[in-house]
Design a protein around this motif. Structure first.
Motif, PDB file in Angstrom:
ATOM      1  N   TYR A 215     -21.695 -39.576  -5.431  1.00  0.00           N
ATOM      2  CA  TYR A 215     -21.880 -39.413  -3.995  1.00  0.00           C
ATOM      3  C   TYR A 215     -20.961 -40.397  -3.265  1.00  0.00           C
ATOM      4  N   ALA A 226     -22.600 -43.987   5.774  1.00  0.00           N
ATOM      5  CA  ALA A 226     -23.122 -42.627   5.727  1.00  0.00           C
ATOM      6  C   ALA A 226     -22.928 -42.073   4.323  1.00  0.00           C
ATOM      7  N   ILE A 227     -24.000 -41.439   3.792  1.00  0.00           N
ATOM      8  CA  ILE A 227     -23.899 -40.730   2.516  1.00  0.00           C
ATOM      9  C   ILE A 227     -23.278 -39.367   2.814  1.00  0.00           C
ATOM     10  N   ASN A 231     -25.639 -32.658   4.890  1.00  0.00           N
ATOM     11  CA  ASN A 231     -26.304 -33.279   6.041  1.00  0.00           C
ATOM     12  C   ASN A 231     -26.172 -34.793   5.886  1.00  0.00           C
ATOM     13  N   PRO A 232     -25.136 -35.428   6.464  1.00  0.00           N
ATOM     14  CA  PRO A 232     -24.890 -36.865   6.258  1.00  0.00           C
ATOM     15  C   PRO A 232     -26.117 -37.703   6.597  1.00  0.00           C
ATOM     16  N   VAL A 233     -26.321 -38.704   5.760  1.00  0.00           N
ATOM     17  CA  VAL A 233     -27.448 -39.620   5.935  1.00  0.00           C
ATOM     18  C   VAL A 233     -26.878 -40.957   6.390  1.00  0.00           C
ATOM     19  N   LEU A 234     -27.273 -41.379   7.599  1.00  0.00           N
ATOM     20  CA  LEU A 234     -26.785 -42.636   8.156  1.00  0.00           C
ATOM     21  C   LEU A 234     -27.706 -43.776   7.729  1.00  0.00           C
ATOM     22  N   CYS A 235     -27.090 -44.885   7.329  1.00  0.00           N
ATOM     23  CA  CYS A 235     -27.832 -46.081   6.896  1.00  0.00           C
ATOM     24  C   CYS A 235     -27.145 -47.306   7.490  1.00  0.00           C
ATOM     25  N   ASP A 240     -29.664 -50.258   2.410  1.00  0.00           N
ATOM     26  CA  ASP A 240     -30.449 -49.108   2.876  1.00  0.00           C
ATOM     27  C   ASP A 240     -30.006 -47.818   2.190  1.00  0.00           C
ATOM     28  N   VAL A 241     -28.723 -47.725   1.827  1.00  0.00           N
ATOM     29  CA  VAL A 241     -28.247 -46.550   1.090  1.00  0.00           C
ATOM     30  C   VAL A 241     -28.958 -46.455  -0.255  1.00  0.00           C
ATOM     31  N   TYR A 244     -32.686 -45.588   0.208  1.00  0.00           N
ATOM     32  CA  TYR A 244     -32.897 -44.180   0.576  1.00  0.00           C
ATOM     33  C   TYR A 244     -32.847 -43.287  -0.666  1.00  0.00           C
ATOM     34  N   ASN A 248     -36.302 -41.352  -1.834  1.00  0.00           N
ATOM     35  CA  ASN A 248     -36.316 -39.904  -1.611  1.00  0.00           C
ATOM     36  C   ASN A 248     -36.130 -39.108  -2.894  1.00  0.00           C
TER      37      ASN A 248
END
Length: 407
Positions: A215, A226-227, A231-235, A240-241, A244, A248
Motif C-alpha cells: 500500500y 494518505a493511504i 477511497n483515500p484514508v487521511l491520517c 495513525d496510518v 488504522y 480496521n
C-alpha cells in the motif's frame, strides 16, 4: 564502467534489487565490497548502504551473458558469478548461492526483458522478476519523466526516532523476505516508497501460500498522510496510518517489531600468559565516580624577616700572639684538645720570679695578692691584653732588678 559525479539515490530510477557485492574488473587489482543497486537497467555502486551518492555505475545495455564461477573463495559459503559485457568481463562475489541466483535473475531479466529459462528460483522470486520486467518496460516506454525530487522542508518526518517502531529501511523485495523470515513476530511493516517523498506498507498473510500486499502512503502538502487506495484514508501521522490498518482489520495485521539484543554486562576475552588459554572475563562494575579536584588555596604572602645587624668583633693582640707561639713551640706527643671557638679569651699573666738560693723558703706571694698590693702591677694586669710582648719582657727585667736591690 563509468565513473562521474554522484547523484542522489532518490533521483535514480526505480530500484529492483540491492545488496552488497564484491566487484573486481580487469582494471581493478583488488576486489572491493560495495553496496549495489539495480536501478532501471543500470547497476549503481555505493561505498556504504547509508550513502546517498553513488561512486560508479555499470550500464547493462552492453550485456552479453552471466555465468557461474566455480572457483573457491576464502569464505566457503560465498558464491561467485561472471558478468560478460561488450567491453570486458567483471567478476562478482556474493554472500551465498541464493543471493547469486537472485542477482543473476534480476540482471538478466532487466537486460533482456524476459525471464531466464535456466533460473533456479522459487515461484515467489520468479513473480518478483516479472514485476521488475513490467516496471522496466513501462519506464522505457515513458522516457523523459523527471524523477521525483525529495523535499526536506516538511516538518512532519525529521528524525528517525519519530518513525513507528515497525519502520524498516528496506526495499520491496527485502520487505517480503523479512516478513517471510520473521512471520512469527509480525506481518506488517512500514518502509520507504519508490518515490523520494512517499512511504509504503507491506503485509503478508497465508492463503494456500504466502500473499503479499503493498500500500502506498503519500504525504500531503497541507500536512498529514494518505493511504492511496480507491477511497483515500487521511491520517495525521504515520503512527495513525499503522493504527488504522491494525484496528480496521480486526487486529489480524500485527506490526513487525524486531528488538535488537544487547548485552547486560561488559565482558572481554583474556588470554592466560602461562598456558595461552582464553577465557571470558567480566569487567568490574564498581566504578568510583570521579571527584572534582580541590580548589587551590589562596597563598598569603609572609613578611620577610628583618636582617639582624652585623656586629663586628674587636681584634685582640692575643690572637696574633697565639698563632706565632704555636709555630715556635714543639708539638707535644699527644694532641692537645682544641679550645672552643667561642670560648672567652683569658688574660695572660706575667711569670713570677724564681726564689734566690740560700734564702729561707717563703711561699711566694700569689699573683693576686702582689697585684693587689702593688698598684702598678694591678694597672699592668688591667691593660696587659693590649701591651706588646717586647714591653712585657722589659717590665719583667726591671721588676727583677728592683727586687734584688731591695734585698
Amino acid at each position: 564502467m563509468a565513473m562521474r559525479a554522484a547523484r542522489e539515490r532518490n533521483q535514480l530510477p526505480t530500484c529492483y534489487y540491492e545488496g552488497y557485492l564484491e566487484k573486481r574488473s580487469f582494471k581493478d587489482k583488488t576486489s572491493r565490497k560495495l553496496w549495489t543497486c539495480l536501478c532501471g537497467n543500470t547497476l549503481f555502486f555505493f561505498n556504504e548502504k547509508r550513502d546517498t551518492d553513488y561512486i560508479e555505475k555499470l550500464d547493462l545495455s552492453g550485456f552479453i551473458s552471466i555465468t557461474d564461477d566455480s572457483s573457491q573463495d576464502r569464505n566457503l559459503d560465498a558464491a561467485r558469478f561472471n558478468l560478460q559485457m561488450k567491453d570486458g568481463n567483471i567478476k562478482f562475489t556474493v554472500p551465498n548461492a541464493e543471493a547469486r541466483e537472485l542477482w543473476k535473475g534480476f540482471i538478466q531479466s532487466v537486460a533482456e526483458l524476459s525471464i531466464p529459462s535456466i533460473a533456479n528460483l522459487l515461484p515467489g522470486q520468479i513473480r518478483m522478476l516479472k514485476e521488475a520486467i513490467e516496471k522496466e518496460k513501462e519506464r522505457i516506454q515513458t522516457p523523459g519523466v523527471p524523477p521525483p525530487v525529495p523535499t526536506n522542508s516538511s516538518p512532519y518526518i525529521r528524525l528517525q526516532s519519530e518513525m513507528p517502531a515497525c519502520y524498516h529501511n528496506v526495499s520491496r523485495l527485502e520487505a517480503e523476505l523479512l516478513l517471510e523470515r520473521e512471520a512469527k513476530k509480525g506481518n506488517l511493516l512500514l518502509r520507504p516508497g519508490s518515490g523520494g517523498n512517499s512511504f509504503a506498507v507491506t503485509t503478508r498473510q497465508d492463503l494456500d501460500g504466502p500473499v503479499f500486499r503493498h500500500y502506498r502512503v503519500t504525504r500531503k502538502h497541507d500536512g498529514g498522510f494518505a493511504i492511496d487506495v480507491d477511497n483515500p484514508v487521511l491520517c495525521p501521522t504515520l503512527h495513525d496510518v499503522i493504527n488504522y490498518l491494525v484496528e480496521n482489520t480486526d487486529r489480524v495485521l500485527i506490526p513487525l517489531i524486531i528488538e535488537e539484543a544487547y548485552e547486560k554486562n561488559i565482558s572481554y576475552i583474556r588470554s592466560d600468559n602461562e598456558n595461552g588459554e582464553k577465557s571470558v572475563q567480566q569487567a568490574s562494575s564498581n566504578r568510583v565516580p570521579p571527584t572534582a579536584p580541590p580548589k587551590p588555596a589562596l597563598r598569603i604572602p609572609t613578611p620577610e624577616p628583618e636582617a639582624e645587624p652585623f656586629i663586628e668583633e674587636p681584634e685582640y693582640m692575643n690572637d696574633k700572639f697565639d698563632g706565632k707561639d704555636k709555630k715556635t713551640k714543639d708539638s707535644p706527643a699527644a694532641p692537645l684538645p682544641q679550645p672552643e671557638k667561642n670560648a672567652p679569651k683569658k688574660a695572660i699573666m706575667p711569670p713570677t720570679p724564681a726564689p734566690r738560693k740560700g734564702a729561707s723558703f717563703v711561699s711566694p706571694p700569689s699573683s693576686t695578692s702582689s697585684m693587689n698590693s702593688d698598684p702598678r702591677l694591678r694597672a699592668l694586669s688591667d691593660c696587659q691584653g693590649q701591651i706588646p710582648i717586647a714591653t712585657l719582657s722589659e717590665l719583667k727585667l726591671k721588676l727583677e732588678q728592683k727586687a734584688r736591690s731591695q734585698e
